[in-house]
Design an enzyme around this catalytic site. Structure first.
Site, PDB file in Angstrom:
ATOM      1  N   TYR A   1       7.198 -20.183 -43.618  1.00  0.00           N
ATOM      2  CA  TYR A   1       8.400 -20.086 -44.445  1.00  0.00           C
ATOM      3  C   TYR A   1       8.434 -18.746 -45.179  1.00  0.00           C
ATOM      4  CZ  TYR A   1       8.172 -24.984 -43.313  1.00  0.00           C
ATOM      5  OH  TYR A   1       8.063 -26.162 -42.628  1.00  0.00           O
TER       6      TYR A   1
ATOM      7  N   HIS B   1      13.157 -23.731 -46.966  1.00  0.00           N
ATOM      8  CA  HIS B   1      12.135 -24.419 -47.773  1.00  0.00           C
ATOM      9  C   HIS B   1      12.273 -24.092 -49.256  1.00  0.00           C
ATOM     10  CE1 HIS B   1       8.408 -26.860 -46.974  1.00  0.00           C
ATOM     11  NE2 HIS B   1       9.082 -27.058 -45.861  1.00  0.00           N
TER      12      HIS B   1
ATOM     13  N   GLU C   1      18.592 -24.932 -43.551  1.00  0.00           N
ATOM     14  CA  GLU C   1      18.014 -26.077 -44.258  1.00  0.00           C
ATOM     15  C   GLU C   1      17.435 -25.692 -45.616  1.00  0.00           C
ATOM     16  OE1 GLU C   1      15.097 -28.058 -41.906  1.00  0.00           O
ATOM     17  OE2 GLU C   1      14.272 -29.150 -43.607  1.00  0.00           O
TER      18      GLU C   1
HETATM   19 MG    MG Z   1      12.344 -28.811 -44.272  1.00  0.00          MG
END
Ligand code: MG
Length: 415
Positions: free
Chosen positions: A157, A210, A234
């Site tokens: 991430y 994230h 997301e």
């Molecule tokens: Mg996730």
């Protein structure tokens, strides 16, 4: 005569190295039991205690038919409520009750939820590589398996800064995963530009932020990614910045998904009613199980918001099966995250050899075939637990470190 809860057992097992927790509810009817997922990998002992010390005495002797009554009873019993430990423990019981109800009705759970509106569930898989070439190699592997949706990350991430590089962090910096959010945004946009140039637009791509960047940076990233037509972006914002979704929604056409860390339906309400997101990313055990998740899905349907239930590695196959039963029965299904559980005869050994052990402990889990996952038609959730096999893989107790994410100045940021 009513069938009652006779015993509650907890099965802790880590066949893939990830701590999993499963509840087994044993009923007064000989041979009738149910399994539920209560996995909270990084606090499994607390969940185990919650189940055995608090929920078991509350539930013994209760009628297994009363799922909603028992859910509400468990939810408010401690007065203080909605924590991750509590909700995952409740979900373990809730899923087991649905499993039992299906077995009593001789029907798979999706039948009890309204029946199947689709025969198979399209899933997305994860790719993560250091270079575009490496990522494309993984994508082509999945395309050969029939997967049409992929989540693409490069270096997790966005963490992994070299602390020894001059100026990368203050002297004496704390240990952790250091994130340079500016560099992360630049690299991510470039990555998707190159992927679309190489792959075209046939394949659906997802990216997970994230929650690690600031609201202004989330907006910058969402807008910069517009030309590459993501299926969704997301968790661009953390729980405590959800008001910012109003601006994000107005200023970008990138579809937005949010919510794997939310642990109450109410946290989604404004985002759904104001149509500020496109997908709810619910971790169903964090929410309390099938009972609240199904209600939330139906609520979201009214506002054109679709489901994309969280399906990570730190969820047991029983939880994945519950996701699939919800997917099969929900009109407003979007896509399902699938963390890589294929039948052992599949080519999956190339990427992960531990899946075989997982399937030995959890026989009967939904099967992946050519891009879709199918529930089996056994009654209940359709999944068994080989308890003898589970004992071979005990859970482990090291201190969790991956959540120590830090900004470039060295202070912790949400992981
Ligand atoms: Mg996730």
């Amino acid at each position: 005569m009513s069938v009652t809860i006779k015993d509650l057992k907890v099965i802790n097992t880590a066949p893939e190295g990830i701590n999993l927790t499963v509840v087994k509810l044993i009923t007064s009817e000989p041979g009738l039991y149910g399994y539920g997922d209560a996995t909270f990998a990084y606090r499994y002992k607390a969940v185990t205690s919650y189940l055995l010390d608090y929920l078991k005495p509350l539930l013994i002797g209760r009628d297994v038919a009363d799922i909603q009554e028992l859910w509400s009873l468990m939810h408010q019993n401690a007065y203080w409520r909605d924590g991750g430990v509590e909700n995952n423990a409740i979900a373990g019981v809730d899923l087991a009750l649905w499993d039992i109800k299906g077995k009593m009705a001789s029907m798979p759970v999706y039948q009890l939820l309204g029946g199947a509106v689709r025969k198979g569930v399209p899933v997305y898989r994860h790719v993560d590589g250091a270079s575009v070439e490496e990522i494309c190699e993984q994508i082509s592997y999945y395309r050969e398996l029939g997967v049409r949706h992929l989540r693409v990350q490069s270096g997790g991430y966005g963490g992994g800064l070299d602390l020894k590089a001059p100026g990368s962090a203050p002297e004496g910096a704390y240990p952790g995963i250091y994130l340079n959010s500016r560099e992360y945004i630049r690299k991510t946009v470039k990555l998707f530009e190159e992927l679309r140039a190489k792959l075209g637009f046939e394949i659906d791509l997802v990216h997970d932020v994230h929650e690690r960047i600031s609201p202004a940076e989330a907006l910058e990233l969402a807008r910069a990614l517009e030309p590459y037509r993501l299926f969704f972006l997301e968790d661009p914002l953390p729980v405590n910045q959800v008001e910012y979704f109003a601006q994000l929604r107005m200023l970008t056409s990138t579809p937005l998904a949010e919510g794997e860390l939310f642990n109450n339906e109410a946290m989604f309400r404004t985002l759904i009613v104001r149509r500020l997101i496109d997908f709810i990313r619910v971790h169903i055990t964090q929410l309390g199980g099938i009972t609240p998740a199904k209600k939330l899905a139906i609520f979201a349907e009214q506002f054109g918001v679709r489901t994309a239930w969280h399906g990570p590695g730190d969820m047991s196959p029983v939880g994945h099966a519950a996701n699939i039963h919800l997917d099969l029965s929900s009109v407003n299904f979007g896509v399902q995250e699938w963390s890589g559980i294929e039948p052992p005869n599949f080519v999956i050994q190339k990427l992960n050899e531990k899946k075989g052990a997982l399937l030995e402990v959890f026989p009967g889990m939904p099967e992946f075939r050519r891009g879709y996952v199918y529930a089996n038609d056994k009654p209940g959730l359709g999944i068994e637990v080989n308890e003898q096999e589970a004992l071979k893989y005990p859970n482990h107790d090291e201190v969790t470190t991956w959540t120590q994410t830090r900004g470039q100045d060295g202070a912790l940021v949400l992981p």
